[in-house]
Design a protein around this motif. Structure first.
Motif, PDB file in Angstrom:
ATOM      1  N   ALA A   1      -8.161   1.939  -6.947  1.00  0.00           N
ATOM      2  CA  ALA A   1      -8.779   0.871  -6.157  1.00  0.00           C
ATOM      3  C   ALA A   1      -7.955   0.597  -4.903  1.00  0.00           C
ATOM      4  O   ALA A   1      -8.502   0.461  -3.802  1.00  0.00           O
ATOM      5  N   ALA A   2      -6.635   0.556  -5.065  1.00  0.00           N
ATOM      6  CA  ALA A   2      -5.748   0.270  -3.931  1.00  0.00           C
ATOM      7  C   ALA A   2      -5.809   1.382  -2.882  1.00  0.00           C
ATOM      8  O   ALA A   2      -5.902   1.109  -1.682  1.00  0.00           O
TER       9      ALA A   2
ATOM     10  N   TYR B   1     -11.210  -1.338  -9.787  1.00  0.00           N
ATOM     11  CA  TYR B   1     -10.035  -2.110 -10.180  1.00  0.00           C
ATOM     12  C   TYR B   1      -9.835  -2.215 -11.693  1.00  0.00           C
ATOM     13  O   TYR B   1      -8.721  -2.060 -12.187  1.00  0.00           O
TER      14      TYR B   1
ATOM     15  N   THR C   1      -8.234  -6.220  -5.777  1.00  0.00           N
ATOM     16  CA  THR C   1      -7.478  -5.098  -5.215  1.00  0.00           C
ATOM     17  C   THR C   1      -6.480  -5.591  -4.174  1.00  0.00           C
ATOM     18  O   THR C   1      -5.331  -5.137  -4.144  1.00  0.00           O
TER      19      THR C   1
ATOM     20  N   ALA D   1     -14.107  -1.393  -3.320  1.00  0.00           N
ATOM     21  CA  ALA D   1     -12.837  -1.046  -3.979  1.00  0.00           C
ATOM     22  C   ALA D   1     -12.645  -1.754  -5.316  1.00  0.00           C
ATOM     23  O   ALA D   1     -12.141  -1.160  -6.274  1.00  0.00           O
ATOM     24  N   ASP D   2     -13.067  -3.009  -5.400  1.00  0.00           N
ATOM     25  CA  ASP D   2     -12.887  -3.758  -6.656  1.00  0.00           C
ATOM     26  C   ASP D   2     -13.661  -3.145  -7.826  1.00  0.00           C
ATOM     27  O   ASP D   2     -13.358  -3.426  -8.974  1.00  0.00           O
TER      28      ASP D   2
ATOM     29  N   LYS E   1      -6.291   0.536 -11.162  1.00  0.00           N
ATOM     30  CA  LYS E   1      -5.854  -0.321 -10.058  1.00  0.00           C
ATOM     31  C   LYS E   1      -5.324   0.487  -8.876  1.00  0.00           C
ATOM     32  O   LYS E   1      -5.576   0.141  -7.719  1.00  0.00           O
TER      33      LYS E   1
ATOM     34  N   TYR F   1      -9.175   1.173  -1.084  1.00  0.00           N
ATOM     35  CA  TYR F   1      -9.175   0.051  -0.139  1.00  0.00           C
ATOM     36  C   TYR F   1      -8.389   0.418   1.123  1.00  0.00           C
ATOM     37  O   TYR F   1      -8.838   0.169   2.247  1.00  0.00           O
TER      38      TYR F   1
ATOM     39  N   TYR G   1      -3.570  -7.114  -5.896  1.00  0.00           N
ATOM     40  CA  TYR G   1      -2.756  -6.056  -6.491  1.00  0.00           C
ATOM     41  C   TYR G   1      -1.880  -5.382  -5.429  1.00  0.00           C
ATOM     42  O   TYR G   1      -0.676  -5.176  -5.636  1.00  0.00           O
TER      43      TYR G   1
END
Length: 199
Positions: free
Chosen positions: A92-93, A85, A129, A81-82, A89, A96, A132
């Motif tokens: 990525a979130a 990022y 992530t 996921a990062d 973002k 994740y 964030y």
């Protein structure tokens, strides 16, 4: 723990797993701590993978994993996921959260409840992530989790949940088992309901 006791435990793990798994139990020393690792444990595999991929390679692999959920375990979404990022973002979130949701659904199928401990390691794969996600307000977090749930529901193809069970203690004893596959839909719904309430 004495060297003799460590050696005894290692030998016991190896004897119990011979002929039952296509895995190897390895001993890894980190300072004064000795860890025993099952090479089929996806946490271990992800650590090895991340050590060997550039950021561009991670992004390409994550894109491929998201496009082919029947070929990639959901831990790929967590561990990579990062890589999204820096440029997006929210993407990525969501990625994740998809990985966290799907992994939790699969972990719920493990007969060995000690496999659940892997959830505590997941944030270490994607620290940016995770930070964030923790910084999001309730409305934004709800939106991210809804996107993850929608993705999960719209992508019914998936791998066998047994992958998640190799992190449990049973993997050291050659007893990696899942619950009756007929309970999978019920378990997935239970996790989705808990996920919805949590976010």
């Amino acid at each position: 723990m004495t060297k003799f006791l460590k050696l005894t435990i290692l030998i016991l793990f190896i004897i119990l797993s011979v002929g039952k798994l296509n895995a190897e139990i390895i001993e890894e020393k980190v300072g004064n701590v000795t860890n025993f690792i099952n090479t089929e444990d996806r946490i271990y595999k992800m650590e090895q993978l991340l050590d060997n991929l550039s950021l561009d390679e991670q992004i390409k692999l994550l894109d491929k994993a998201l496009a082919n959920p029947s070929s990639y375990e959901p831990i790929y979404y967590v561990a990579l996921a990062d890589s999204y990022y820096k440029t997006d973002k929210d993407k990525a979130a969501v990625t994740y959260m998809i990985g966290l949701l799907r992994s939790s659904e699969d972990i719920a199928m493990c007969e060995d409840t000690s496999a659940r401990a892997q959830i505590g390691i997941y944030p270490l794969f994607a620290p940016n992530t995770t930070a964030y996600i923790q910084s999001l307000d309730k409305r934004s977090l709800s939106n991210i989790s809804k996107q993850a749930l929608d993705w999960d529901l719209n992508h019914p193809q998936r791998v066998n949940p047994i992958w998640a069970c190799y992190h449990g203690m049973g993997a050291f004893m050659g007893e990696v088992k899942i619950k009756d596959i007929d309970t999978y839909d019920e378990n997935k719904q239970m996790i989705r309901d808990a996920f919805t309430k949590a976010f």
